[in-house]
Write a protein that holds these residues in place. Structure first.
Motif, short mmCIF file in Angstrom:
data_model
loop_
_atom_site.label_atom_id
_atom_site.label_comp_id
_atom_site.label_asym_id
_atom_site.label_seq_id
_atom_site.Cartn_x
_atom_site.Cartn_y
_atom_site.Cartn_z
N THR A 104 42.89 41.95 47.51
CA THR A 104 44.07 41.32 46.92
C THR A 104 43.65 40.57 45.66
N VAL A 105 44.31 40.87 44.56
CA VAL A 105 44.02 40.20 43.30
C VAL A 105 45.28 39.55 42.75
N THR A 106 45.10 38.47 42.02
CA THR A 106 46.22 37.79 41.36
C THR A 106 46.22 38.20 39.89
N ILE A 107 47.34 38.72 39.45
CA ILE A 107 47.44 39.23 38.08
C ILE A 107 48.74 38.73 37.45
N ARG A 108 48.90 38.96 36.17
CA ARG A 108 50.19 38.75 35.50
C ARG A 108 51.07 39.96 35.78
N ARG A 109 52.36 39.74 35.88
CA ARG A 109 53.27 40.85 36.15
C ARG A 109 53.15 41.95 35.10
N LYS A 123 35.63 41.38 40.77
CA LYS A 123 35.76 40.81 42.12
C LYS A 123 34.94 41.59 43.15
N VAL A 124 34.79 42.90 42.97
CA VAL A 124 33.99 43.69 43.92
C VAL A 124 32.51 43.71 43.55
N GLY A 125 32.16 43.12 42.43
CA GLY A 125 30.76 42.97 42.07
C GLY A 125 30.14 44.13 41.32
N CYS A 169 49.84 51.47 46.74
CA CYS A 169 49.75 52.81 46.13
C CYS A 169 48.69 52.83 45.04
N ILE A 170 47.95 51.72 44.87
CA ILE A 170 46.93 51.62 43.84
C ILE A 170 45.56 51.56 44.50
N MET A 171 44.65 52.38 44.03
CA MET A 171 43.32 52.39 44.63
C MET A 171 42.22 52.49 43.57
N LEU A 172 41.02 52.11 43.97
CA LEU A 172 39.84 52.21 43.12
C LEU A 172 39.10 53.48 43.48
N ARG A 173 38.76 54.29 42.48
CA ARG A 173 38.03 55.53 42.71
C ARG A 173 37.00 55.77 41.60
N GLN A 189 26.44 48.65 45.22
CA GLN A 189 27.87 48.68 45.50
C GLN A 189 28.47 50.00 45.06
N ALA A 190 28.03 50.51 43.92
CA ALA A 190 28.51 51.81 43.45
C ALA A 190 28.13 52.90 44.44
#
Length: 344
Positions: A104-109, A123-125, A169-173, A189-190
């Protein structure tokens, strides 16, 4: 109605809206937007373009189903929600990671995909160097994800799909085709993300283990990730991105499945329902001399030329034309990386 929505909108945002609406309503004949000029405009020219954009909104919003769509409502209410046009609130957004954990991240709309990705990678390093090889994707369905363009607004997509059964519906790949470059990355981490994405790709049939599935099963353990990756990297489908089937102007009947990899670009023949056929046309990247995309026609086009033959254009009709273009650009960029390293 539309004029009051123009105060904080850049031309790029209208262009993104246009693409998003065409993707959601592919059968609707949308009016053209005013063109984007490559140089500075006079006040009169700016006013003309502003009126053109206002007329575009009026015509599109005259269709009730489009006016009430999440895409349009999000576009309109971002301005209406505040007394001035610059106030934008912070929001929380969930991102699915390759290991299936939720971040969970806090962003601007109104944060762009690039801005959100910078927050996520930090955030994931992921190091600055390793962060080049991942990106944010939109989950389209079980078997396909679309890379977000840097200027897109992930929160808009997030809100549109908020009522679905999945948490986001958003993911990191991984955003990397070159196996050579991938194997050079020493970031732990990668490596973890490569491993979990590969496990998922095997489970979904994107990578085809054939008769080696029994060898993979005992290796599906993070502690043995390097053994797992070494084995899978030799299998068909690894490092490829296959698109949903689409129409192609080179086929009178049936569709094609476009497949991008660092080795080549392929068009797999299939029926209009996606059933595979035997024919596969393969293009080396040296054969592809030009490529482009057409936002109005929603097509990805490329020109190829084989030895002693005339060049020929091929046109693919797909809502994912921008992503296809991005894949083509990325592969060519990575080939340049490999070429530069070889020359050194």
């Amino acid at each position: 109605m539309a004029g009051r929505h123009l105060c904080s909108r850049r031309y790029r945002e209208f262009s993104n809206l246009h693409v998003a609406l065409k993707r959601e309503f592919p059968d609707f004949n949308f009016p053209k937007q005013p063109g984007k000029w490559p140089f500075s405009l006079s006040e009169q020219q700016l006013d003309t373009r502003r009126r053109g954009l206002e007329q575009y909104l009026e015509k599109v919003c005259a269709v009730r189903v489009i006016a009430e769509s999440d895409v349009m409502q999000e576009f309109l209410t971002e301005v209406d929600g505040s007394e001035n046009c610059t106030a934008v609130s912070d929001v929380d957004m969930k991102i699915l990671l390759p290991d299936k954990n939720i971040l969970t991240v806090t962003i601007r709309r109104n944060s762009t995909a690039q801005q959100v990705y910078n927050i996520v990678s930090n955030k994931v390093g992921l190091s600055d160097e390793t962060a080049k090889y991942f990106a944010l994707f939109e989950i389209i369905d079980y078997n396909f994800e679309r890379k977000l363009q840097s200027s897109e607004f992930p929160h808009n997509l997030y809100i549109q799909n908020y009522s679905t059964s999945t948490s986001t519906c958003i993911m990191l790949r991984k955003w990397l085709f070159s196996l050579k470059k991938e194997m050079e990355i020493s970031d732990e981490q990668a490596a973890n993300f490569f491993f979990w994405q590969t496990v998922d790709d095997v489970n979904r049939g994107h990578v085809k283990p054939v008769d080696k599935l029994y060898q993979l099963k005992p290796l599906q353990d993070p502690a043995r990730k390097y053994e797992y990756l070494k084995l899978v990297r030799e299998m068909n489908g690894y490092g490829e991105i296959a698109f949903p089937h689409c129409a192609c102007d080179s086929r009178k009947e049936g569709h094609v499945i476009a497949i991008f990899s660092i080795q080549h670009f392929q068009l797999q023949a299939c029926k209009e329902d996606g059933t595979l056929e035997s024919q596969v046309i393969e293009f080396s990247w040296e054969d592809i001399v030009e490529h482009d995309r057409d936002e109005e026609g929603m097509t990805f086009t490329f020109k190829y030329q084989r030895a002693n033959k005339k060049p020929r254009w091929v046109k693919l009709h797909t809502p994912f034309f921008m992503y296809m273009h991005a894949c083509c650009e990325r592969v060519l960029q990575e080939l340049e990386w490999e070429k530069s390293e070889t020359e050194i």
